[in-house]
Scaffold this motif. Structure first.
Motif, PDB file in Angstrom:
ATOM      1  N   LEU A  76       0.823  -1.208   0.000  1.00 22.18           N
ATOM      2  CA  LEU A  76       0.000   0.000   0.000  1.00 22.18           C
ATOM      3  C   LEU A  76       0.860   1.263   0.000  1.00 22.18           C
ATOM      4  O   LEU A  76       1.843   1.354   0.735  1.00 22.18           O
ATOM      5  N   SER A  77       0.460   2.221  -0.811  1.00 22.97           N
ATOM      6  CA  SER A  77       1.036   3.562  -0.748  1.00 22.97           C
ATOM      7  C   SER A  77       0.245   4.360   0.284  1.00 22.97           C
ATOM      8  O   SER A  77      -0.848   3.946   0.691  1.00 22.97           O
ATOM      9  N   PRO A  78       0.755   5.505   0.723  1.00 17.32           N
ATOM     10  CA  PRO A  78      -0.038   6.340   1.634  1.00 17.32           C
ATOM     11  C   PRO A  78      -1.422   6.674   1.075  1.00 17.32           C
ATOM     12  O   PRO A  78      -2.418   6.654   1.805  1.00 17.32           O
ATOM     13  N   GLN A  79      -1.490   6.952  -0.229  1.00 22.35           N
ATOM     14  CA  GLN A  79      -2.781   7.287  -0.837  1.00 22.35           C
ATOM     15  C   GLN A  79      -3.756   6.114  -0.762  1.00 22.35           C
ATOM     16  O   GLN A  79      -4.929   6.286  -0.399  1.00 22.35           O
ATOM     17  N   ASN A  80      -3.281   4.920  -1.099  1.00 21.91           N
ATOM     18  CA  ASN A  80      -4.173   3.759  -1.073  1.00 21.91           C
ATOM     19  C   ASN A  80      -4.556   3.371   0.353  1.00 21.91           C
ATOM     20  O   ASN A  80      -5.665   2.891   0.597  1.00 21.91           O
ATOM     21  N   TYR A  81      -3.633   3.593   1.284  1.00 20.76           N
ATOM     22  CA  TYR A  81      -3.986   3.348   2.688  1.00 20.76           C
ATOM     23  C   TYR A  81      -5.134   4.262   3.104  1.00 20.76           C
ATOM     24  O   TYR A  81      -6.108   3.820   3.728  1.00 20.76           O
ATOM     25  N   LEU A  82      -5.028   5.541   2.762  1.00 19.45           N
ATOM     26  CA  LEU A  82      -6.067   6.497   3.144  1.00 19.45           C
ATOM     27  C   LEU A  82      -7.407   6.140   2.503  1.00 19.45           C
ATOM     28  O   LEU A  82      -8.459   6.237   3.143  1.00 19.45           O
ATOM     29  N   ARG A  83      -7.374   5.733   1.249  1.00 17.73           N
ATOM     30  CA  ARG A  83      -8.621   5.350   0.575  1.00 17.73           C
ATOM     31  C   ARG A  83      -9.291   4.171   1.273  1.00 17.73           C
ATOM     32  O   ARG A  83     -10.509   4.110   1.383  1.00 17.73           O
ATOM     33  N   LYS A  84      -8.480   3.245   1.747  1.00 16.98           N
ATOM     34  CA  LYS A  84      -9.025   1.983   2.251  1.00 16.98           C
ATOM     35  C   LYS A  84      -9.268   1.970   3.757  1.00 16.98           C
ATOM     36  O   LYS A  84     -10.223   1.340   4.237  1.00 16.98           O
ATOM     37  N   TYR A  85      -8.438   2.681   4.510  1.00 13.84           N
ATOM     38  CA  TYR A  85      -8.481   2.520   5.964  1.00 13.84           C
ATOM     39  C   TYR A  85      -8.758   3.805   6.747  1.00 13.84           C
ATOM     40  O   TYR A  85      -8.615   3.818   7.969  1.00 13.84           O
ATOM     41  N   CYS A  86      -9.140   4.859   6.051  1.00 17.04           N
ATOM     42  CA  CYS A  86      -9.600   6.071   6.747  1.00 17.04           C
ATOM     43  C   CYS A  86     -11.124   6.093   6.676  1.00 17.04           C
ATOM     44  O   CYS A  86     -11.699   6.234   5.594  1.00 17.04           O
ATOM     45  N   CYS A  87     -11.762   5.935   7.814  1.00 19.07           N
ATOM     46  CA  CYS A  87     -13.228   5.889   7.869  1.00 19.07           C
ATOM     47  C   CYS A  87     -13.746   7.250   8.337  1.00 19.07           C
ATOM     48  O   CYS A  87     -13.536   7.637   9.488  1.00 19.07           O
ATOM     49  N   VAL A  88     -14.403   7.958   7.437  1.00 18.41           N
ATOM     50  CA  VAL A  88     -14.892   9.312   7.725  1.00 18.41           C
ATOM     51  C   VAL A  88     -16.388   9.247   8.023  1.00 18.41           C
ATOM     52  O   VAL A  88     -17.140   8.572   7.310  1.00 18.41           O
ATOM     53  N   CYS A  89     -16.827   9.943   9.066  1.00 23.93           N
ATOM     54  CA  CYS A  89     -18.254   9.939   9.395  1.00 23.93           C
ATOM     55  C   CYS A  89     -19.048  10.549   8.237  1.00 23.93           C
ATOM     56  O   CYS A  89     -18.558  11.434   7.527  1.00 23.93           O
ATOM     57  N   GLN A  90     -20.266  10.059   8.040  1.00 24.95           N
ATOM     58  CA  GLN A  90     -21.035  10.401   6.849  1.00 24.95           C
ATOM     59  C   GLN A  90     -21.338  11.892   6.745  1.00 24.95           C
ATOM     60  O   GLN A  90     -21.273  12.475   5.661  1.00 24.95           O
ATOM     61  N   ARG A  91     -21.648  12.516   7.861  1.00 29.42           N
ATOM     62  CA  ARG A  91     -21.977  13.944   7.811  1.00 29.42           C
ATOM     63  C   ARG A  91     -20.787  14.766   7.320  1.00 29.42           C
ATOM     64  O   ARG A  91     -20.938  15.656   6.484  1.00 29.42           O
ATOM     65  N   ARG A  92     -19.610  14.434   7.829  1.00 28.74           N
ATOM     66  CA  ARG A  92     -18.417  15.174   7.409  1.00 28.74           C
ATOM     67  C   ARG A  92     -18.081  14.846   5.959  1.00 28.74           C
ATOM     68  O   ARG A  92     -17.675  15.719   5.190  1.00 28.74           O
ATOM     69  N   ARG A  93     -18.260  13.604   5.599  1.00 25.71           N
ATOM     70  CA  ARG A  93     -18.004  13.185   4.217  1.00 25.71           C
ATOM     71  C   ARG A  93     -18.876  13.983   3.243  1.00 25.71           C
ATOM     72  O   ARG A  93     -18.414  14.424   2.193  1.00 25.71           O
ATOM     73  N   ASN A  94     -20.137  14.169   3.603  1.00 26.10           N
ATOM     74  CA  ASN A  94     -21.041  14.949   2.753  1.00 26.10           C
ATOM     75  C   ASN A  94     -20.545  16.384   2.587  1.00 26.10           C
ATOM     76  O   ASN A  94     -20.627  16.964   1.502  1.00 26.10           O
ATOM     77  N   ALA A  95     -20.029  16.951   3.676  1.00 28.27           N
ATOM     78  CA  ALA A  95     -19.498  18.323   3.615  1.00 28.27           C
ATOM     79  C   ALA A  95     -18.275  18.385   2.703  1.00 28.27           C
ATOM     80  O   ALA A  95     -18.124  19.318   1.901  1.00 28.27           O
ATOM     81  N   TYR A  96     -17.406  17.385   2.821  1.00 31.80           N
ATOM     82  CA  TYR A  96     -16.216  17.349   1.967  1.00 31.80           C
ATOM     83  C   TYR A  96     -16.598  17.195   0.494  1.00 31.80           C
ATOM     84  O   TYR A  96     -16.001  17.820  -0.387  1.00 31.80           O
ATOM     85  N   LEU A  97     -17.590  16.351   0.226  1.00 34.81           N
ATOM     86  CA  LEU A  97     -17.986  16.096  -1.163  1.00 34.81           C
ATOM     87  C   LEU A  97     -18.560  17.344  -1.829  1.00 34.81           C
ATOM     88  O   LEU A  97     -18.407  17.536  -3.039  1.00 34.81           O
ATOM     89  N   LYS A  98     -19.210  18.190  -1.053  1.00 39.55           N
ATOM     90  CA  LYS A  98     -19.717  19.449  -1.609  1.00 39.55           C
ATOM     91  C   LYS A  98     -18.563  20.324  -2.082  1.00 39.55           C
ATOM     92  O   LYS A  98     -18.637  20.953  -3.143  1.00 39.55           O
ATOM     93  N   VAL A  99     -17.503  20.359  -1.289  1.00 35.73           N
ATOM     94  CA  VAL A  99     -16.328  21.144  -1.683  1.00 35.73           C
ATOM     95  C   VAL A  99     -15.651  20.503  -2.894  1.00 35.73           C
ATOM     96  O   VAL A  99     -15.232  21.195  -3.831  1.00 35.73           O
ATOM     97  N   PHE A 100     -15.555  19.178  -2.886  1.00 33.43           N
ATOM     98  CA  PHE A 100     -14.947  18.467  -4.020  1.00 33.43           C
ATOM     99  C   PHE A 100     -15.690  18.795  -5.314  1.00 33.43           C
ATOM    100  O   PHE A 100     -15.078  19.123  -6.336  1.00 33.43           O
ATOM    101  N   THR A 101     -17.009  18.720  -5.268  1.00 33.05           N
ATOM    102  CA  THR A 101     -17.824  18.991  -6.458  1.00 33.05           C
ATOM    103  C   THR A 101     -17.639  20.424  -6.940  1.00 33.05           C
ATOM    104  O   THR A 101     -17.590  20.690  -8.146  1.00 33.05           O
TER     105      THR A 101
END
Length: 212
Positions: A76-101
């Motif tokens: 695993l690279s740091p990026q793939n580790y973060l994709r697979k093993y960083c669990c973000v709470c759904q409410r915060r994830r939704n906030a991040y996705l708005k910024v991403f979009t």
């Protein structure tokens, strides 16, 4: 912009008076001590007020995990580790996705390195410094040619809160948040280097995991 100095002074003064309602200053030494407390508290309060992230900063909006078989980390690279093993709470994830979009101008579900910088600064309303951003990207092994998908973006945003929390939060807030640290994560990451003995884990990933 931060709160006006007079407002900060009043808030801090009221807080100190509430803490010591029946202990008026006794002599010059006590008065000087109170002045010192007031000054330090005012600085901390003003520092906190100047940081206006779109959501309230917290260490508890994500959890980092390790695989049952640590040998999996070897590939695993740091990026793939973060994709697979960083669990973000759904409410915060939704906030991040708005910024991403917002910054996915080409609608390819990918951000460039520059877009990532703009997006993270937007999330922190401009309060994250370029030096902090670059340090975070180095930690994640993200380079100027890296294309960042939404999964990695959310993980990096969550990681940024964990890493930058101490820079932005007041001391007593940090203590309260630290007491609530996930017990499972704490157990997973206890004596990490000893657990890694005998495994060939990339230095970049080891560095990231030791920072968590």
């Amino acid at each position: 912009m931060g709160a006006p100095r007079s407002c900060v002074f009043q808030v801090v003064l009221q807080e100190l008076l509430l803490r010591h309602p029946s202990k008026p200053p006794d002599g010059e030494e006590s008065l000087e001590e109170l002045r010192s407390q007031l000054f330090e508290r005012q600085k901390a309060y003003a520092k906190h007020q100047s940081i206006k992230i779109r959501t309230c900063l917290s260490k508890r909006i994500c959890r980092f995990e390790l695989p049952m078989d640590l040998q999996e980390l070897e590939v695993l690279s740091p990026q793939n580790y973060l994709r697979k093993y960083c669990c973000v709470c759904q409410r915060r994830r939704n906030a991040y996705l708005k910024v991403f979009t917002k910054f996915d101008s080409k609608q390819k579900m990918l951000l460039s390195f520059k877009d990532m910088e703009h997006a993270l600064k937007d999330l922190y309303l401009g309060n994250i410094a370029s030096k902090q951003f670059q340090w975070l990207m180095d930690l994640c092994d993200v380079h100027i040619q890296t294309e960042i998908d939404c999964e990695l973006f959310c993980s990096i945003c969550a990681l940024s809160e964990r890493m930058l929390y101490a820079d932005f939060a007041m001391d007593d807030m940090e203590e309260a948040d630290t007491r609530q640290k996930e017990l499972l994560e704490e157990a997973d990451f206890c004596r990490l280097l000893a657990k890694f003995h005998g495994y060939n884990i990339a230095p970049a990933l080891t560095r990231l995991l030791l920072e968590l």
